[in-house]
Motif scaffolding. Sequence first.
Motif, short mmCIF file in Angstrom:
data_model
loop_
_atom_site.label_atom_id
_atom_site.label_comp_id
_atom_site.label_asym_id
_atom_site.label_seq_id
_atom_site.Cartn_x
_atom_site.Cartn_y
_atom_site.Cartn_z
N UNK A 86 0.77 -1.24 0.00
CA UNK A 86 0.00 0.00 0.00
C UNK A 86 0.81 1.29 0.00
N UNK A 87 2.07 1.23 0.43
CA UNK A 87 2.87 2.45 0.51
C UNK A 87 2.99 3.15 -0.83
N UNK A 88 3.07 2.36 -1.91
CA UNK A 88 3.22 2.94 -3.25
C UNK A 88 1.89 3.29 -3.89
N UNK A 89 0.81 3.09 -3.15
CA UNK A 89 -0.52 3.39 -3.67
C UNK A 89 -1.10 4.66 -3.05
N UNK A 90 -0.26 5.46 -2.43
CA UNK A 90 -0.71 6.71 -1.82
C UNK A 90 -1.82 6.44 -0.80
N UNK A 91 -1.52 5.53 0.13
CA UNK A 91 -2.52 5.08 1.09
C UNK A 91 -2.45 5.87 2.39
N UNK A 92 -3.57 5.98 3.07
CA UNK A 92 -3.65 6.59 4.40
C UNK A 92 -4.39 5.63 5.33
N UNK A 93 -3.91 5.54 6.57
CA UNK A 93 -4.50 4.64 7.56
C UNK A 93 -5.29 5.45 8.58
N UNK A 94 -6.60 5.31 8.55
CA UNK A 94 -7.49 5.98 9.49
C UNK A 94 -8.04 4.98 10.51
N UNK A 95 -7.17 4.09 10.97
CA UNK A 95 -7.56 3.14 12.01
C UNK A 95 -7.22 3.70 13.38
N UNK A 96 -8.13 3.53 14.36
CA UNK A 96 -7.94 4.06 15.71
C UNK A 96 -8.24 2.97 16.73
N UNK A 97 -7.25 2.61 17.52
CA UNK A 97 -7.43 1.60 18.55
C UNK A 97 -8.57 1.94 19.48
N UNK A 98 -9.35 0.92 19.81
CA UNK A 98 -10.48 1.01 20.75
C UNK A 98 -11.67 1.78 20.21
N UNK A 99 -11.69 2.09 18.92
CA UNK A 99 -12.83 2.80 18.37
C UNK A 99 -14.08 1.95 18.37
N UNK A 100 -15.17 2.52 18.85
CA UNK A 100 -16.50 1.99 18.60
C UNK A 100 -16.98 2.59 17.28
N UNK A 101 -18.06 2.05 16.75
CA UNK A 101 -18.61 2.55 15.50
C UNK A 101 -18.90 4.05 15.60
N UNK A 102 -19.47 4.48 16.73
CA UNK A 102 -19.85 5.88 16.88
C UNK A 102 -18.64 6.82 16.93
N UNK A 103 -17.49 6.29 17.37
CA UNK A 103 -16.27 7.10 17.37
C UNK A 103 -15.75 7.31 15.96
N UNK A 104 -15.80 6.26 15.15
CA UNK A 104 -15.40 6.38 13.75
C UNK A 104 -16.34 7.32 13.01
N UNK A 105 -17.62 7.25 13.32
CA UNK A 105 -18.58 8.15 12.69
C UNK A 105 -18.26 9.60 13.04
N UNK A 106 -17.87 9.86 14.28
CA UNK A 106 -17.47 11.22 14.68
C UNK A 106 -16.29 11.69 13.84
N UNK A 107 -15.29 10.85 13.70
CA UNK A 107 -14.09 11.25 12.96
C UNK A 107 -14.41 11.64 11.52
N UNK A 108 -15.27 10.86 10.88
CA UNK A 108 -15.61 11.16 9.50
C UNK A 108 -16.42 12.44 9.40
#
Length: 345
Positions: free
Chosen positions: A186-208
Amino acid sequence: MHPRFPSLALAVFLALPFFLDPFPARGAAPPTAEVVASLAVPTIQRDAQGTVTLSSAPPGAVIRYSLDGADPGPKTGPYLAPIALPAGGTVKARAFSEDRKEMSELAEMKFEPLPGAAAQPATLVPCTQDRDWPIYDWAVRHAAVTKIAAERKASLVFIGDSITQMFGGEPHDRSQPGKEVWEQHYAQRNAANLGFGYDFVENTLWRLRHGELDGAAAKVVVIHIGTNNVSRNTPEEIAAGIRAICAEVHQRQPGAKTVLMAIFPRGPKPDATRAKLEAINKFLAELDGKEGITFLDIGAKFLEPDGSIARETMGDFLHPTAKGYEIWARELEPVLNKLLGETKP
């Protein structure tokens, strides 16, 4: 698994129930906050539209709040933006010193639903978290990945919890057993990692909803989220939150295709938790083909013939090892090749 865990602690750790991200105690223990009079109690207000704002007088103070009835502590999510709460609920808040060693008295306010507002499950009420601190600081990572996605105009984005965060990619703010696999694929595919330890679904929704994906130029977004909600929400509630995440991705990156991963199996062998994950995945499978979504279920690839999970694949029966991330990448590659318009290597 942290490489410095002694064998006895490892045995005790592996004996614990696997209902949440099992990494709350790694690293230095967080300080126990002391109530001090110098920190003003936060003010809680809600306007006519149902938007809740929190404020505190001392400069440098950080307000930490909860919507689930728990009293805020040093590892509770920080208040970073107004809270949409038209359906009502209980807000608890404390002001904390920047080092989290001192806190104010508790502020608490219960709000009734506004006229016409429908009750919503917790998975649809965006909120922050900081449960994995001091392993990493949730607010700091949010700011960092938002900047990375925007500056790179990331074309491939991964969204999820610690299972995604530990895959690889910047910022390197926790262990990443999948780092070599990430660099290879993925490094050569211009990738970004938006993974967050201990996130619940509602926390990911907040981030977006607070900009993490806005600056990207995503062609494909890979989503794997939901396992941390298993102990507190029904399959229907978890699926509803994941549908909301997919809708948010589609709204903010309308030109992107979405790969929605089935939630990976967990636990050493089939049990009630596995059955619940399967129920969630059945709901998620219904999204296949809608709004550019490809549903991808690779759960069986992590299992031994008898249905068990080997520690060589998931060291704690939840988070993939390097071998586990190799399995994920191997199964994902044909889908990415197709969606990105790449020729097969």
